[in-house]
Enzyme design. Structure first.
Site, PDB file in Angstrom:
ATOM      1  N   PRO A  49       6.797 -11.242   3.577  1.00  0.00           N
ATOM      2  CA  PRO A  49       8.119 -11.100   4.203  1.00  0.00           C
ATOM      3  C   PRO A  49       8.965 -10.126   3.394  1.00  0.00           C
ATOM      4  O   PRO A  49       8.790 -10.009   2.181  1.00  0.00           O
ATOM      5  CB  PRO A  49       8.698 -12.519   4.121  1.00  0.00           C
ATOM      6  CG  PRO A  49       7.951 -13.178   3.011  1.00  0.00           C
ATOM      7  CD  PRO A  49       6.583 -12.564   2.989  1.00  0.00           C
ATOM      8  N   ASP A  50       9.859  -9.421   4.057  1.00  0.00           N
ATOM      9  CA  ASP A  50      10.800  -8.553   3.349  1.00  0.00           C
ATOM     10  C   ASP A  50      12.057  -9.362   3.036  1.00  0.00           C
ATOM     11  O   ASP A  50      12.821  -9.710   3.939  1.00  0.00           O
ATOM     12  CB  ASP A  50      11.136  -7.313   4.196  1.00  0.00           C
ATOM     13  CG  ASP A  50      11.862  -6.275   3.361  1.00  0.00           C
ATOM     14  OD1 ASP A  50      12.899  -6.613   2.760  1.00  0.00           O
ATOM     15  OD2 ASP A  50      11.372  -5.136   3.264  1.00  0.00           O
ATOM     16  N   LYS A  67     -12.787 -19.274  -8.747  1.00  0.00           N
ATOM     17  CA  LYS A  67     -12.908 -17.905  -9.249  1.00  0.00           C
ATOM     18  C   LYS A  67     -13.976 -17.147  -8.461  1.00  0.00           C
ATOM     19  O   LYS A  67     -15.104 -17.645  -8.310  1.00  0.00           O
ATOM     20  CB  LYS A  67     -13.277 -17.954 -10.735  1.00  0.00           C
ATOM     21  CG  LYS A  67     -13.321 -16.594 -11.374  1.00  0.00           C
ATOM     22  CD  LYS A  67     -13.669 -16.688 -12.847  1.00  0.00           C
ATOM     23  CE  LYS A  67     -13.936 -15.303 -13.380  1.00  0.00           C
ATOM     24  NZ  LYS A  67     -14.484 -15.327 -14.722  1.00  0.00           N
ATOM     25  N   ASP A 122       4.410  -5.837  -1.305  1.00  0.00           N
ATOM     26  CA  ASP A 122       4.505  -5.735   0.162  1.00  0.00           C
ATOM     27  C   ASP A 122       3.371  -6.510   0.841  1.00  0.00           C
ATOM     28  O   ASP A 122       3.521  -6.949   1.969  1.00  0.00           O
ATOM     29  CB  ASP A 122       4.434  -4.260   0.584  1.00  0.00           C
ATOM     30  CG  ASP A 122       5.723  -3.529   0.222  1.00  0.00           C
ATOM     31  OD1 ASP A 122       6.798  -4.140   0.380  1.00  0.00           O
ATOM     32  OD2 ASP A 122       5.651  -2.372  -0.237  1.00  0.00           O
ATOM     33  N   ASN A 171       2.703  -5.570 -10.281  1.00  0.00           N
ATOM     34  CA  ASN A 171       3.109  -4.182 -10.553  1.00  0.00           C
ATOM     35  C   ASN A 171       3.763  -4.104 -11.936  1.00  0.00           C
ATOM     36  O   ASN A 171       3.827  -5.100 -12.657  1.00  0.00           O
ATOM     37  CB  ASN A 171       4.048  -3.676  -9.450  1.00  0.00           C
ATOM     38  CG  ASN A 171       5.284  -4.540  -9.351  1.00  0.00           C
ATOM     39  OD1 ASN A 171       6.083  -4.597 -10.273  1.00  0.00           O
ATOM     40  ND2 ASN A 171       5.431  -5.249  -8.227  1.00  0.00           N
TER      41      ASN A 171
HETATM   42  O1  PMT Z   1      11.983  -4.052 -13.794  1.00  0.00           O
HETATM   43  P1  PMT Z   1      12.071  -2.737 -14.534  1.00  0.00           P
HETATM   44  O2  PMT Z   1      10.849  -2.473 -15.374  1.00  0.00           O
HETATM   45  O3  PMT Z   1      13.353  -2.598 -15.299  1.00  0.00           O
HETATM   46  O4  PMT Z   1      12.072  -1.573 -13.433  1.00  0.00           O
HETATM   47  C1  PMT Z   1      13.130  -1.479 -12.525  1.00  0.00           C
HETATM   48  C2  PMT Z   1      12.630  -1.138 -11.126  1.00  0.00           C
HETATM   49  C3  PMT Z   1      12.004   0.254 -11.113  1.00  0.00           C
HETATM   50  C4  PMT Z   1      11.593  -2.165 -10.654  1.00  0.00           C
HETATM   51  C5  PMT Z   1      13.885  -1.208 -10.180  1.00  0.00           C
HETATM   52  O5  PMT Z   1      14.859  -0.354 -10.657  1.00  0.00           O
HETATM   53  C6  PMT Z   1      13.516  -0.840  -8.738  1.00  0.00           C
HETATM   54  O6  PMT Z   1      13.507   0.312  -8.358  1.00  0.00           O
HETATM   55  N1  PMT Z   1      13.225  -1.883  -7.912  1.00  0.00           N
HETATM   56  C7  PMT Z   1      12.745  -1.734  -6.532  1.00  0.00           C
HETATM   57  C8  PMT Z   1      11.266  -1.534  -6.609  1.00  0.00           C
HETATM   58  C9  PMT Z   1      10.593  -1.317  -5.288  1.00  0.00           C
HETATM   59  O7  PMT Z   1       9.419  -1.425  -5.307  1.00  0.00           O
HETATM   60  O8  PMT Z   1      11.310  -1.065  -4.227  1.00  0.00           O
HETATM   61  P2  PMT Z   1      10.673  -0.884  -2.750  1.00  0.00           P
HETATM   62  O9  PMT Z   1      10.895   0.530  -2.396  1.00  0.00           O
HETATM   63  O10 PMT Z   1       9.307  -1.414  -2.595  1.00  0.00           O
HETATM   64  O11 PMT Z   1      11.591  -1.855  -1.927  1.00  0.00           O
HETATM   65  C10 PMT Z   1      12.883  -1.483  -1.420  1.00  0.00           C
HETATM   66  C11 PMT Z   1      13.821  -2.658  -1.564  1.00  0.00           C
HETATM   67  O12 PMT Z   1      13.389  -3.757  -0.773  1.00  0.00           O
HETATM   68  C12 PMT Z   1      13.962  -3.181  -2.980  1.00  0.00           C
HETATM   69  O13 PMT Z   1      15.312  -3.542  -3.154  1.00  0.00           O
HETATM   70  C13 PMT Z   1      13.065  -4.424  -3.005  1.00  0.00           C
HETATM   71  O14 PMT Z   1      13.548  -5.404  -3.903  1.00  0.00           O
HETATM   72  C14 PMT Z   1      13.191  -4.919  -1.567  1.00  0.00           C
HETATM   73  N2  PMT Z   1      11.988  -5.591  -1.056  1.00  0.00           N
HETATM   74  C15 PMT Z   1      10.811  -4.899  -0.924  1.00  0.00           C
HETATM   75  C16 PMT Z   1       9.714  -5.538  -0.378  1.00  0.00           C
HETATM   76  C17 PMT Z   1       9.832  -6.894   0.004  1.00  0.00           C
HETATM   77  N3  PMT Z   1       8.783  -7.535   0.529  1.00  0.00           N
HETATM   78  N4  PMT Z   1      10.986  -7.537  -0.127  1.00  0.00           N
HETATM   79  C18 PMT Z   1      12.069  -6.919  -0.665  1.00  0.00           C
HETATM   80  O15 PMT Z   1      13.136  -7.535  -0.814  1.00  0.00           O
END
Ligand code: PMT
Length: 402
Positions: A307-308, A288, A278, A210
């Site tokens: 995993p989360d 490849k 995710d 991403n």
């Molecule tokens: O890195 P930059 O370019 O500076 O950009 C910053 C950012 C936009 C990436 C950052 O500020 C941000 O918002 N990060 C979270 C991005 C995200 O995709 O969040 P999410 O909504 O998918 O996940 C929610 C939370 O769970 C997050 O804290 C994530 O780190 C955590 N998570 C999600 C999925 C997973 N499998 N494990 C996790 O720990």
């Protein structure tokens, strides 16, 4: 003095004889790694030329509030947001009086009102002017508003007097500026911070990822270290230098990130700023992938859940104070609040990534923090460094109350 490294400092130069020291100050700040933009008052220009400060800072000097060309290049609001610190040196008695009154009749005074960054003044004036009750009352008022004062020092003055009112020397001011970034709010605490994207391999040459640059997570790590914490930064693949005093662990996939975080436990506070994939391909092809005529123009990849990391660590018996991020393009606060509940977090930072000037891979950010009581605290648009310092201070306060 690593604390000034990559810090953005707006140096305001007022109209006093000590303005000649501002040239040396620009050099010192830059030697310590800071980026400096100079704003001069009309009076400042009588003592030192903008050209000198332009040559030393490497940027055009900002002079007038109503200059359309300068505003088009970097407007005063942009400059106010850009700053990590506004340092005014020299700050004359008149400038102190105008700032104490909240006057905004030139670029520098307007910028002070418009910025969220800390403001520091290096007073420089005749000893009698400094001792005058009016100046002392202004000093009290400025301090009460959280404006810092560096000096003045005492000694012989340009006018021949001896006493208080000398502007501090450039190196002393650079040190005092560096101290502004050292808060000690998290001394003795271990912070675990995730940053950047993860990469999930499809085959030996391709992967899914991403747009995360890691800037937000790295800025948080830097701010946490400045707040006195021991910081472990677990990061996906990014091209950023490691902040000073931060232990960095590089990982590639979500599963690597989880393993590295588990190995770094226990910690007092977890901040999950990483954009973790995710899903990952169920099978990583050993060679490849070739175009397959039997599937026509399509390619089907079977994906499985990763995993989360955040939810896993928030579910542990030695659970830290957990802060998540939610990057959303719609229904920002609603989705963020849902993640706070579902992942059992203490705080969640809602990040609107539909706006390209904030969020992924931008220099700035603007966020809202939601707590378990659904209270929202807004942090307006500013550099990621500035947002990170404000967030770390907020998180430290909430952690202490928990
Ligand atoms: O890195 P930059 O370019 O500076 O950009 C910053 C950012 C936009 C990436 C950052 O500020 C941000 O918002 N990060 C979270 C991005 C995200 O995709 O969040 P999410 O909504 O998918 O996940 C929610 C939370 O769970 C997050 O804290 C994530 O780190 C955590 N998570 C999600 C999925 C997973 N499998 N494990 C996790 O720990």
């Amino acid at each position: 003095m690593q604390r000034l490294y990559r810090k953005r400092i707006v140096l305001g130069v007022g109209g006093g004889i000590a303005a000649y020291k501002s040239a040396e100050l620009v050099r010192r700040l830059r030697d310590h790694g800071a980026e400096v933009r100079v704003v001069m008052t009309q009076g400042g220009r009588e003592f030192i030329t903008p050209l000198t400060l332009q040559a030393l800072s490497g940027h055009p000097v900002h002079l007038d509030l109503l200059d359309p060309a300068a505003e088009a290049a970097m407007g005063h609001i942009e400059l106010a947001r850009w700053a990590d610190l506004v340092l005014i040196a020299p700050a004359t008695a008149d400038l102190m009086a105008r700032l104490a009154q909240g006057v905004a009749d030139d670029l520098l005074t307007t910028l002070v009102l418009a910025t969220n960054a800390p403001v520091a003044l290096a007073p420089a004036m005749n000893q009698a002017m400094w001792a005058d009750p009016a100046t002392q009352a202004n000093r009290e008022q400025l301090l009460a508003r959280g404006i810092r004062l560096f000096g003045p020092g005492s000694g012989s003055q340009a006018c021949g007097d001896i006493g208080m009112g000398r502007m501090l020397e450039a190196e002393e001011l650079a040190r005092a500026a560096a101290d502004c970034f050292e808060t000690g709010l998290l001394t003795g605490k271990h912070l675990l911070i995730t940053a950047g994207p993860t990469q999930e391999n499809i085959d030996p040459v391709r992967y899914i990822t991403n747009h995360s640059s890691g800037k937000m997570g790295f800025a948080l790590a830097e701010a946490a270290a400045e707040a006195g914490a021991r910081v472990t930064l677990v990061t996906g693949p990014v091209f950023l230098p490691t902040p000073d005093r931060v232990q960095r662990i590089d990982v590639v996939s979500a599963r690597d990130m989880l393993a590295a975080c588990e190995a770094a436990m226990p910690c007092d506070i977890l901040i999950a700023a990483a954009a973790v994939a995710d899903y990952r391909p169920e099978v990583v092809a050993p060679h490849k992938l070739k175009k397959d005529p039997s599937t026509g123009d399509g390619l089907l990849l079977q994906m499985v859940r990763n995993p989360d990391i955040l939810a896993t660590l928030a579910g542990r018996a030695d659970r830290p104070f957990c802060v998540g991020f939610a990057a959303e393009t719609e229904n920002l606060l609603e989705y963020a609040a849902r993640k706070l509940r579902d992942k059992n977090l203490d705080l969640i930072v809602a990040n609107d990534v539909a706006n390209p000037s904030i969020g992924f891979n931008s220099e700035d950010n603007a966020v809202s923090v939601i707590d378990r009581q659904q209270h929202e605290t807004r942090f307006g648009q500013a550099s990621k460094g500035h947002i990170a310092r404000a967030l770390v201070a907020f998180i430290a306060e909430r952690y202490k109350e928990s």
